[in-house]
Design an enzyme around this catalytic site. Sequence first.
Site, PDB file in Angstrom:
ATOM      1  N   LYS A   1       0.820  -1.220   0.000  1.00  0.00           N
ATOM      2  CA  LYS A   1       0.000   0.000   0.000  1.00  0.00           C
ATOM      3  C   LYS A   1       0.855   1.272   0.000  1.00  0.00           C
ATOM      4  O   LYS A   1       0.469   2.255  -0.614  1.00  0.00           O
ATOM      5  CB  LYS A   1      -1.047  -0.003   1.128  1.00  0.00           C
ATOM      6  CG  LYS A   1      -0.513  -0.165   2.525  1.00  0.00           C
ATOM      7  CD  LYS A   1      -1.678  -0.395   3.482  1.00  0.00           C
ATOM      8  CE  LYS A   1      -1.267  -0.330   4.944  1.00  0.00           C
ATOM      9  NZ  LYS A   1      -0.053  -1.076   5.322  1.00  0.00           N
TER      10      LYS A   1
ATOM     11  N   ARG B   1      12.650  -6.149   2.349  1.00  0.00           N
ATOM     12  CA  ARG B   1      12.405  -4.744   1.996  1.00  0.00           C
ATOM     13  C   ARG B   1      13.557  -3.816   2.403  1.00  0.00           C
ATOM     14  O   ARG B   1      14.122  -3.947   3.470  1.00  0.00           O
ATOM     15  CB  ARG B   1      11.116  -4.307   2.717  1.00  0.00           C
ATOM     16  CG  ARG B   1      10.716  -2.880   2.466  1.00  0.00           C
ATOM     17  CD  ARG B   1       9.265  -2.665   2.770  1.00  0.00           C
ATOM     18  NE  ARG B   1       8.953  -2.641   4.191  1.00  0.00           N
ATOM     19  CZ  ARG B   1       7.733  -2.345   4.665  1.00  0.00           C
ATOM     20  NH1 ARG B   1       6.744  -2.098   3.838  1.00  0.00           N
ATOM     21  NH2 ARG B   1       7.528  -2.342   5.963  1.00  0.00           N
TER      22      ARG B   1
ATOM     23  N   ARG C   1      -5.987   1.918  12.348  1.00  0.00           N
ATOM     24  CA  ARG C   1      -5.633   0.522  12.566  1.00  0.00           C
ATOM     25  C   ARG C   1      -6.503  -0.102  13.649  1.00  0.00           C
ATOM     26  O   ARG C   1      -6.386  -1.300  13.900  1.00  0.00           O
ATOM     27  CB  ARG C   1      -4.161   0.421  12.995  1.00  0.00           C
ATOM     28  CG  ARG C   1      -3.185   0.254  11.820  1.00  0.00           C
ATOM     29  CD  ARG C   1      -1.800   0.397  12.407  1.00  0.00           C
ATOM     30  NE  ARG C   1      -0.766  -0.351  11.766  1.00  0.00           N
ATOM     31  CZ  ARG C   1       0.131   0.173  10.920  1.00  0.00           C
ATOM     32  NH1 ARG C   1       0.048   1.418  10.550  1.00  0.00           N
ATOM     33  NH2 ARG C   1       1.100  -0.570  10.437  1.00  0.00           N
TER      34      ARG C   1
ATOM     35  N   ARG D   1      14.343  -0.932   7.571  1.00  0.00           N
ATOM     36  CA  ARG D   1      13.646  -0.541   8.798  1.00  0.00           C
ATOM     37  C   ARG D   1      13.967  -1.509   9.933  1.00  0.00           C
ATOM     38  O   ARG D   1      14.009  -2.712   9.731  1.00  0.00           O
ATOM     39  CB  ARG D   1      12.133  -0.532   8.546  1.00  0.00           C
ATOM     40  CG  ARG D   1      11.664   0.748   7.921  1.00  0.00           C
ATOM     41  CD  ARG D   1      10.227   0.675   7.489  1.00  0.00           C
ATOM     42  NE  ARG D   1       9.315   0.145   8.500  1.00  0.00           N
ATOM     43  CZ  ARG D   1       8.006   0.110   8.334  1.00  0.00           C
ATOM     44  NH1 ARG D   1       7.451   0.558   7.220  1.00  0.00           N
ATOM     45  NH2 ARG D   1       7.229  -0.382   9.277  1.00  0.00           N
TER      46      ARG D   1
ATOM     47  N   ARG E   1       3.435  -7.813  14.441  1.00  0.00           N
ATOM     48  CA  ARG E   1       2.687  -6.841  13.633  1.00  0.00           C
ATOM     49  C   ARG E   1       1.553  -7.527  12.880  1.00  0.00           C
ATOM     50  O   ARG E   1       0.444  -6.998  12.778  1.00  0.00           O
ATOM     51  CB  ARG E   1       3.647  -6.132  12.646  1.00  0.00           C
ATOM     52  CG  ARG E   1       4.582  -5.162  13.341  1.00  0.00           C
ATOM     53  CD  ARG E   1       5.818  -4.852  12.518  1.00  0.00           C
ATOM     54  NE  ARG E   1       5.533  -4.083  11.322  1.00  0.00           N
ATOM     55  CZ  ARG E   1       6.393  -3.983  10.308  1.00  0.00           C
ATOM     56  NH1 ARG E   1       7.576  -4.591  10.349  1.00  0.00           N
ATOM     57  NH2 ARG E   1       6.090  -3.262   9.263  1.00  0.00           N
TER      58      ARG E   1
HETATM   59  P1  AMP Z   1       3.975   1.128   9.192  1.00  0.00           P
HETATM   60  O1  AMP Z   1       5.048   1.962   8.573  1.00  0.00           O
HETATM   61  O2  AMP Z   1       2.593   1.543   8.772  1.00  0.00           O
HETATM   62  O3  AMP Z   1       4.217  -0.360   8.980  1.00  0.00           O
HETATM   63  O4  AMP Z   1       4.033   1.379  10.757  1.00  0.00           O
HETATM   64  C1  AMP Z   1       5.196   1.041  11.514  1.00  0.00           C
HETATM   65  C2  AMP Z   1       4.836   1.020  12.983  1.00  0.00           C
HETATM   66  O5  AMP Z   1       4.404   2.326  13.418  1.00  0.00           O
HETATM   67  C3  AMP Z   1       3.688   0.082  13.368  1.00  0.00           C
HETATM   68  O6  AMP Z   1       4.109  -1.254  13.544  1.00  0.00           O
HETATM   69  C4  AMP Z   1       3.212   0.724  14.674  1.00  0.00           C
HETATM   70  O7  AMP Z   1       4.090   0.415  15.742  1.00  0.00           O
HETATM   71  C5  AMP Z   1       3.359   2.206  14.375  1.00  0.00           C
HETATM   72  N1  AMP Z   1       2.116   2.734  13.764  1.00  0.00           N
HETATM   73  C6  AMP Z   1       1.950   3.196  12.491  1.00  0.00           C
HETATM   74  N2  AMP Z   1       0.677   3.578  12.270  1.00  0.00           N
HETATM   75  C7  AMP Z   1       0.021   3.349  13.438  1.00  0.00           C
HETATM   76  C8  AMP Z   1      -1.326   3.501  13.849  1.00  0.00           C
HETATM   77  N3  AMP Z   1      -2.278   3.964  13.003  1.00  0.00           N
HETATM   78  N4  AMP Z   1      -1.649   3.155  15.123  1.00  0.00           N
HETATM   79  C9  AMP Z   1      -0.724   2.714  15.990  1.00  0.00           C
HETATM   80  N5  AMP Z   1       0.557   2.512  15.665  1.00  0.00           N
HETATM   81  C10 AMP Z   1       0.944   2.824  14.400  1.00  0.00           C
END
Ligand code: AMP
Length: 214
Positions: free
Chosen positions: A13, A124, A85, A158, A169
């Site tokens: 996404k 990645r 989320r 990352r 996750r």
């Molecule tokens: P992402 O880059 O979307 O995979 O997010 C990386 C990490 O950031 C996630 O595993 C969460 O720890 C935190 N995170 C990102 N978006 C959210 C959200 N909407 N709610 C809570 N934690 C978030």
Amino acid sequence: MKIIFLGAPGCGKGTQARKLSEKYSIKTLSTGDLLRSEIKNNSKIGIEAQKYIEQGNLVPDQVINNIVANNILNLDRFILDGYPRTIDQAESLNNVLLDHNQKIDSVIYFIANNDILIKRICGRFSCKNCNAIYNKYFKKTKKDNICDQCGSSDFEVRKDDNEETLKQRLKIFNDQNDKLINYYQKNNLIYSIDALKNEGFIFENLVNYLDKLN
Ligand code: AMP
């Protein structure tokens, strides 16, 4: 155009959001990117968020709800990548938009199975300069160690893109996802995408859909 992208980590996404942002000159708000930049700046929010992110857990709803509310207020068009989320986040978003007589136009749901996601996440890496996303199994740079988009040779992986954190996750995603899908299905907002199709095919599919939505 106010759009939400829903999907598990690694479903693609972020890549599609970036391409659509460019095509439609529309802002993408990625909560993951916002949190990572808070961490880089060593801010109070960043210091708090880091421990959750590194363990693969969600940052508390209230923290993330405030960040998003502050960032979307002045935008009349956006793609939200990685938010909401949880149902609490979905309701907070709904309320913030309602307060301004606005609403979400569509929720795009990227469907993929967990096995492929593990390979996608664990391979990645991204360009440190322009954030273009690559994968050592599926999408290498065209020239060795040179970003296709900006020519930089500075890449990063990352910290939370490892198998152990990813399991947590994915568990959280699987726990929350059905509730979110039901929440948005009630308003007929969901448009599903097969996230296993190739990047170009998915992009065309989304462009066709969004052109009709406009
Ligand atoms: P992402 O880059 O979307 O995979 O997010 C990386 C990490 O950031 C996630 O595993 C969460 O720890 C935190 N995170 C990102 N978006 C959210 C959200 N909407 N709610 C809570 N934690 C978030």
